[in-house]
Design an enzyme around this catalytic site. Structure first.
Site, PDB file in Angstrom:
ATOM      1  N   ARG A   1       0.770  -1.189  -0.064  1.00  0.00           N
ATOM      2  CA  ARG A   1       0.107  -0.065   0.138  1.00  0.00           C
ATOM      3  C   ARG A   1       0.930   1.109   0.177  1.00  0.00           C
ATOM      4  NH1 ARG A   1      -1.894   1.879   4.522  1.00  0.00           N
ATOM      5  NH2 ARG A   1      -2.370  -0.358   5.385  1.00  0.00           N
TER       6      ARG A   1
ATOM      7  N   TYR B   1     -15.950  16.627 -15.930  1.00  0.00           N
ATOM      8  CA  TYR B   1     -16.215  15.129 -15.763  1.00  0.00           C
ATOM      9  C   TYR B   1     -17.403  15.194 -14.413  1.00  0.00           C
ATOM     10  CZ  TYR B   1     -16.140  10.350 -14.681  1.00  0.00           C
ATOM     11  OH  TYR B   1     -16.368   8.981 -14.474  1.00  0.00           O
TER      12      TYR B   1
ATOM     13  N   ASP C   1      -6.856  18.338 -15.600  1.00  0.00           N
ATOM     14  CA  ASP C   1      -7.432  17.142 -15.795  1.00  0.00           C
ATOM     15  C   ASP C   1      -6.937  17.093 -17.320  1.00  0.00           C
ATOM     16  OD1 ASP C   1      -8.638  14.754 -16.781  1.00  0.00           O
ATOM     17  OD2 ASP C   1     -10.414  15.219 -15.426  1.00  0.00           O
TER      18      ASP C   1
ATOM     19  N   LYS D   1      -8.691   5.628 -19.469  1.00  0.00           N
ATOM     20  CA  LYS D   1      -8.923   5.948 -20.760  1.00  0.00           C
ATOM     21  C   LYS D   1      -7.859   5.697 -21.667  1.00  0.00           C
ATOM     22  CE  LYS D   1     -12.555   7.113 -18.177  1.00  0.00           C
ATOM     23  NZ  LYS D   1     -12.917   8.566 -17.536  1.00  0.00           N
TER      24      LYS D   1
END
Ligand code: PLP
Length: 372
Positions: free
Chosen positions: A47, A99, A171, A196
């Protein structure tokens, strides 16, 4: 080195232990350390950091021209980590076209911390200046924006943000670093949904932040990711890294196909408007031509006749699959207003297209029959 070369070679050193040219996937959650937790090979617990994620972060840093990157379990995890780094009661600006997840995050969660987010048309610099006047901590830009493909002038937004001691975060999901590098234009950090174009095959969820400086902001966000746990799994990091290798080649093809589709649609009598920044009539064309290498594979089209006419086209499309998401090899189409929940913001006659890697003539033939 140029982006095409970096995309192939960044984070791609042969495995030191075996010489393997394709990177190994280290699934281990824990790494042997000394009796007083001395690190042996630099790792302790998955992690906190793991070798496969490190390779991806090396590639992301190189491609965006940054100094450090953090990979996440999803684009939304990356956005959340960045906005959680803001002090309570900060004022921020977000795009009026953006978004949906960002809008929901701000509305349903950040308000509880007293964060005030103002939605602004980022293509209108006078509006951005006016909205900044009360003092801001951050400008969040998305260019081209989802789903209207609005263009914001990144260098100008950076100036406005910095004049207020604020950060600019972009973004860059639609453009990718192959077409646009916000850090070189003055942004402080770049965010990606690597789900994407980076992943590129619609089979891996992921997100990333790339930082201009390895500074206190980077440290806060890295600490947040470590503690809250939204890392990229080793397998996700590996798939995304694999996608990186062909990203420049795919983007070239996406842009070429999107141009063909946009020009076809713009000349069609049933089309009211095509939103693609590569068209000379697009209001953001000049800025896009200045700050992008090409105009991308995303576009939206507004059909004459409103919602029913748009839905009729969507229902007749065959090669374009009706599905959300974008950036994969296959072309997708979506009536955005239908997926935006109770209060849709997209025009009812708008269809968003993710133009894939098929032959452009086949894509155009499909749209021609769907519009007939
Ligand atoms: C998909 C997307 C996101 C969110 O990313 P996830 O990987 O789905 O969490 C954020 N911004 C843009 C522009 C996107 O397309």
């Amino acid at each position: 080195m140029r982006p095409e070369t970096l995309a192939v070679h960044a984070g791609a050193d042969p495995d030191a232990a075996t010489g393997a040219v394709a990177p190994p996937i280290h699934l281990s959650t824990t790494f042997a350390h000394g009796p007083a937790a001395e690190r042996i090979a630099g790792y302790e617990y998955q992690r906190e950091g793991n070798p496969t994620q490190d390779r991806l972060e090396t590639a992301l840093t190189a491609l965006e021209g940054g100094t450090a990157a953090l990979a996440f379990a999803s684009g939304m995890a990356a956005i959340t980590a960045m906005l959680e780094a803001l002090p309570n009661a900060s004022r921020i600006l977000i795009p009026d076209d953006c978004y949906t997840g960002l809008r929901l995050l701000v509305q349903d969660f950040l308000g509880k911390r007293g964060i005030i987010a103002t939605a602004v048309d980022m293509s209108d610099l006078a509006a951005v200046r006016a909205a900044s006047a009360a003092g801001i901590a951050l400008i969040w830009a998305e260019t081209p924006s989802n789903p209207r493909l609005k263009i914001a002038d990144i260098a100008a937004l950076a100036q406005i943000a910095h004049a207020h001691g604020a950060s600019l975060v972009c973004d860059n999901t639609f453009a990718t670093p192959i077409l646009q590098q916000p850090l070189a234009l003055g942004a402080d950090a770049v965010m990606h949904s690597t789900t994407k174009y980076f992943g590129g095959h619609s089979d891996v969820l992921g997100g990333a932040l790339v930082f201009a400086r390895r500074d206190a902001l980077y440290e806060r966000v890295a600490h947040f990711r470590h503690v809250t746990g939204a890392i990229a799994s080793p397998f996700s990091a590996w798939l995304t890294l694999r996608g990186c290798r062909s990203l420049p080649a795919r983007m070239t093809w996406h842009c070429r196909n999107a141009r063909a589709v946009a020009e076809f649609l713009a000349a069609h009598s049933r089309v009211e408007r095509v939103n693609w920044p590569g068209l000379s009539g697009h209001p953001g064309h000049a800025v896009a031509a200045r700050q992008m290498r090409d105009f991308g594979g995303m576009l939206s089209v507004q059909i004459r006749g409103g919602r029913d006419a748009a839905l009729a086209v969507a229902s007749k499309a065959k090669l374009f699959t009706n599905a959300t998401s974008l950036g994969g090899c296959e072309s997708l189409l979506e009536h955005r207003a239908s997926v935006e929940g109770e209060h849709p913001v997209s025009p009812q006659n708008l269809l968003r297209l993710s133009v894939g890697l098929e032959h452009p003539d086949d894509l155009i033939a499909d749209l021609r029959q769907a519009l007939a």
